[in-house]
Design an enzyme around this catalytic site. Sequence first.
Site, PDB file in Angstrom:
ATOM      1  N   HIS A 140      38.917  14.012  27.043  1.00 27.72           N
ATOM      2  CA  HIS A 140      37.869  14.526  27.925  1.00 27.72           C
ATOM      3  C   HIS A 140      38.207  14.254  29.393  1.00 27.72           C
ATOM      4  O   HIS A 140      38.131  15.158  30.232  1.00 27.72           O
ATOM      5  CB  HIS A 140      36.525  13.886  27.566  1.00 27.72           C
ATOM      6  CG  HIS A 140      35.414  14.227  28.513  1.00 27.72           C
ATOM      7  ND1 HIS A 140      34.899  15.502  28.633  1.00 27.72           N
ATOM      8  CD2 HIS A 140      34.738  13.468  29.419  1.00 27.72           C
ATOM      9  CE1 HIS A 140      33.942  15.507  29.556  1.00 27.72           C
ATOM     10  NE2 HIS A 140      33.836  14.291  30.046  1.00 27.72           N
ATOM     11  N   GLU A 206      26.885  17.140  26.128  1.00 24.79           N
ATOM     12  CA  GLU A 206      28.045  16.253  25.993  1.00 24.79           C
ATOM     13  C   GLU A 206      27.929  15.523  24.668  1.00 24.79           C
ATOM     14  O   GLU A 206      26.956  14.795  24.427  1.00 24.79           O
ATOM     15  CB  GLU A 206      28.131  15.250  27.160  1.00 24.79           C
ATOM     16  CG  GLU A 206      28.524  15.920  28.464  1.00 24.79           C
ATOM     17  CD  GLU A 206      28.916  14.941  29.575  1.00 24.79           C
ATOM     18  OE1 GLU A 206      28.473  13.770  29.533  1.00 24.79           O
ATOM     19  OE2 GLU A 206      29.665  15.359  30.490  1.00 24.79           O
ATOM     20  N   GLU A 208      28.352  12.792  22.380  1.00 23.73           N
ATOM     21  CA  GLU A 208      28.630  11.362  22.516  1.00 23.73           C
ATOM     22  C   GLU A 208      27.960  10.594  21.386  1.00 23.73           C
ATOM     23  O   GLU A 208      27.105  11.118  20.675  1.00 23.73           O
ATOM     24  CB  GLU A 208      28.086  10.834  23.865  1.00 23.73           C
ATOM     25  CG  GLU A 208      28.561  11.629  25.070  1.00 23.73           C
ATOM     26  CD  GLU A 208      28.268  10.960  26.406  1.00 23.73           C
ATOM     27  OE1 GLU A 208      27.999   9.736  26.424  1.00 23.73           O
ATOM     28  OE2 GLU A 208      28.317  11.657  27.432  1.00 23.73           O
ATOM     29  N   THR A 356      31.707  11.681  26.721  1.00 24.61           N
ATOM     30  CA  THR A 356      32.029  12.844  25.896  1.00 24.61           C
ATOM     31  C   THR A 356      33.262  12.561  25.049  1.00 24.61           C
ATOM     32  O   THR A 356      34.270  12.091  25.557  1.00 24.61           O
ATOM     33  CB  THR A 356      32.304  14.056  26.807  1.00 24.61           C
ATOM     34  OG1 THR A 356      31.193  14.214  27.674  1.00 24.61           O
ATOM     35  CG2 THR A 356      32.516  15.312  25.978  1.00 24.61           C
TER      36      THR A 356
HETATM   37 MN    MN Z   1      28.317  11.619  29.580  1.00 19.90          MN
END
Ligand code: MN
Length: 422
Positions: A140, A206, A208, A356
């Site tokens: 990322h 994103e 995560e 991410t």
């Molecule tokens: Mn973030």
Amino acid sequence: MEYKRPSAARTWVEVPSDSDFPIQNLPFGIGQRSGELPKVCTAIGDYVADLSVLAEHGFFDDLLVPRPVFHQAVLNDFIALGKEKTRAVRTRIAQILDDDLEEWDASELRDFFLFPQTEVEMLLPLQIGDYTDFYSSLEHASNVGAMFRDPQNPLLPNWRHLPVAYHGRASSIVVSGTPIRRPQGQTLPEGQNLPVFGPTRMLDFEMETAFVIGKPTTPGERVSTEQAEEYLFGMVLFNDWSARDIQKWEYVPLGPFLSKNFASTISPWVVTLDALEPFRTAGPAQAPEVLPYLRVDGEKSYDIQLEAHLRTADGVEYLFCRTNFRHLYWNMCQQLAHHTINGCNIRVGDLCASGTISGITPDSFGSLLELTWNGSNPIQLPNGAKRTYLEDGDTVVFKGFAQKEGLRVGFGEARGTILTSF
Ligand code: MN
């Protein structure tokens, strides 16, 4: 009594074979049934188990866990009991749900503590004091650096030496299912000198995960990489919604602010590190060698598959990306050791997000910024429509699960639908 490996245990509750919630998972969350107060719960198959009912029947009394801890609107007090106690509770729940342990059989009570998931609203499970967002995926950070700086030299000089992070906003973290209002803000239109104000036109997700702090420190105290796992209670899925046009204009020199603090979505179930233990694996090799306080011994990552799905207002389903937690360059132990190396204290319920998580292949990129390569390569949906960034009415659904030798331990969903800006 015959000892069974936890991975071999079966429960008297019917659990679909593709369920995220077998007896080996037993995550913790806060559930609320219509007309009732919020309670500490676990998930088993398609059911939510109200642990306060089991507590009131004395199932946890010999563990010296006070009954009121299960009648709370957040998990903080439960987590603060410490891992020894919470682990004992989780083991006891497994005994209660086990199909051949008569000593703790609660199957006759099932109508009093087991409820279909559809009848239970899952609430934000934590009082989150502080939230930190790391930037720990090499892929990322390299993609973003290549797009916005230099494709030949995408990483800043510090990136391989420390897990970069910023302090995020805890107040706007919401639980899965909460709608997300498209934010407004300042942006600088391409080729112009003056900013304009209006709804973001580049709303992104994103992909995560985040870990939940389970043990506090006092100011000045450091947590070593070796001790770190004692301080990690569990993990959730995390969507760090981002407005890229606002971000691009505001982020120099202090980093993202209004482009990210309007909302972040977490999944409602906190999956314990104990449940993830069978999926422990090594993370990527790190070079150059890190400073001594960031060194780790042994396997510090987990093999967790992560998916981001799109569901449009007119019912089109599309898999945005599929990635894996194990790609993360910096592991959670290193993140926590770095976070506390200056003496910064942590509190129970604090959240640290991974950043991410992108993989190597283009279908594993964890944001639209990367999937569309800064908008230059729009996504073609099955019905002919296109997506560069999210549109009003779009729903983004994150899923996460670990799977191995017939055992599946999952997180459920982190879901959010985009509402029109006011
Ligand atoms: Mn973030």
